[in-house]
Design an enzyme around this catalytic site. Structure first.
Site, PDB file in Angstrom:
ATOM      1  CB  THR A  95     -48.363 -32.290 -33.487  1.00  0.00           C
ATOM      2  OG1 THR A  95     -47.608 -31.194 -32.957  1.00  0.00           O
ATOM      3  CG2 THR A  95     -47.593 -32.897 -34.652  1.00  0.00           C
ATOM      4  CG  PHE A 155     -48.266 -37.485 -34.977  1.00  0.00           C
ATOM      5  CD1 PHE A 155     -46.879 -37.619 -34.999  1.00  0.00           C
ATOM      6  CD2 PHE A 155     -48.838 -36.684 -34.000  1.00  0.00           C
ATOM      7  CE1 PHE A 155     -46.088 -36.965 -34.070  1.00  0.00           C
ATOM      8  CE2 PHE A 155     -48.051 -36.028 -33.064  1.00  0.00           C
ATOM      9  CZ  PHE A 155     -46.673 -36.176 -33.104  1.00  0.00           C
TER      10      PHE A 155
END
Length: 281
Positions: A172, A174
């Site tokens: 992921t 960010f």
């Protein structure tokens, strides 16, 4: 200054892990929604916001592109977290004792082979860190949770198995956001500039708008479209490019882009994280 960084989710979530990795000296502030994360910074309850923008397996995080342009915040850094799944239970529990696990529905399919191999059934939870927080109150030694190791540390649980994911590439990305932009830095591994724009309603506007990046040798690493205002005719684009707006070639490309757009808003210019070269591996 509060020395806090806000994130969406419970303590022990992967977003909390992103905060701990990227800003280890700051206190992580859990928030219920992405809007709450943004509000906490705008209201002075936190100095920074940690927001997930995309995942290598599941793509764009829903609603995030809509929120960023109106947030009033600026991107000052990016961070990457490899989603490593751990099986945790109450201290003293053995792996052979676990009959059932709970986790966020996104995690369960990623650990399908492990669960099948050990004959463990599964159930979706609102979020994995929340399931870890609830586990001590269940009083059932046969129950476990799939979450980050940080969740186990946070709630006093014991990790029974690590790196359960069927494929070890789920990452992921960010964005770290602050009330003020910082255009002074130059990253050791280059810079990234993120912006949103809406093209003018003329033939081949997007094609022409993109031409400036090609002719000026600017690498565009992301271009995504999304609807704004609930209408099909108002399409906004979200883009990442390599470079700084003060770079001569980037300046020329952005000047050309402005000619073909109704609006252009730079969301941030920040150091390129070398982890992006490893994301997905």
């Amino acid at each position: 200054m509060t020395n806090r960084i806000a994130f969406q989710g419970e303590l022990g979530a992967y977003s909390h892990e992103a905060c701990a990795n990227a800003r280890p000296g700051m206190e992580a502030l859990p928030c219920r929604t992405f809007d709450d994360v943004i509000d906490s910074v705008n209201e002075g309850k936190a100095d920074l916001a940690m927001l997930p923008v995309e995942n290598s397996t599941y793509g764009r995080v829903a609603d995030i592109h809509r929120l960023l342009p109106e947030s009033g915040l600026h991107i000052v850094d990016e961070a990457f977290v490899r989603v490593r799944i751990a099986l945790m239970a109450m201290p003293g529990t053995k792996l052979s004792d676990i009959r059932h696990v709970r986790a966020h529905p996104v995690l369960l399919p990623q650990a399908r082979k492990f669960l099948a191999r050990h004959g463990i059934t599964s159930e979706a939870a609102v979020d994995s860190a929340g399931a870890a927080a609830e586990l001590p109150g269940l009083g059932d030694p046969g129950q476990g949770v799939l979450a980050s190791e940080l969740a186990a540390q946070t709630y006093g649980l014991e990790v029974l198995a690590r790196d359960l994911e069927d494929h070890g590439h789920n990452t992921t990305r960010f964005l770290i956001m602050a009330p003020k932009a910082d255009m002074t830095r130059r990253g050791e591994h280059g810079m990234v500039t993120t912006f949103v724009f809406e093209v003018r309603n003329i033939p081949a506007a997007l094609y022409k708008a993109m031409g400036g990046f090609a002719t000026n040798g600017v690498n565009m690493t992301k271009l995504e479209s999304y609807m704004v205002g609930g209408v099909f005719t108002a399409t906004q684009f979200y883009a990442d490019i390599e470079g700084h707006p003060d770079d001569a070639n980037v300046k020329l490309a952005l000047d050309e882009l402005r000619y073909f757009t109704n609006s252009l808003k730079i969301l941030g210019t920040y150091p390129r994280d070398p982890a992006r070269d490893l994301a997905g591996e």
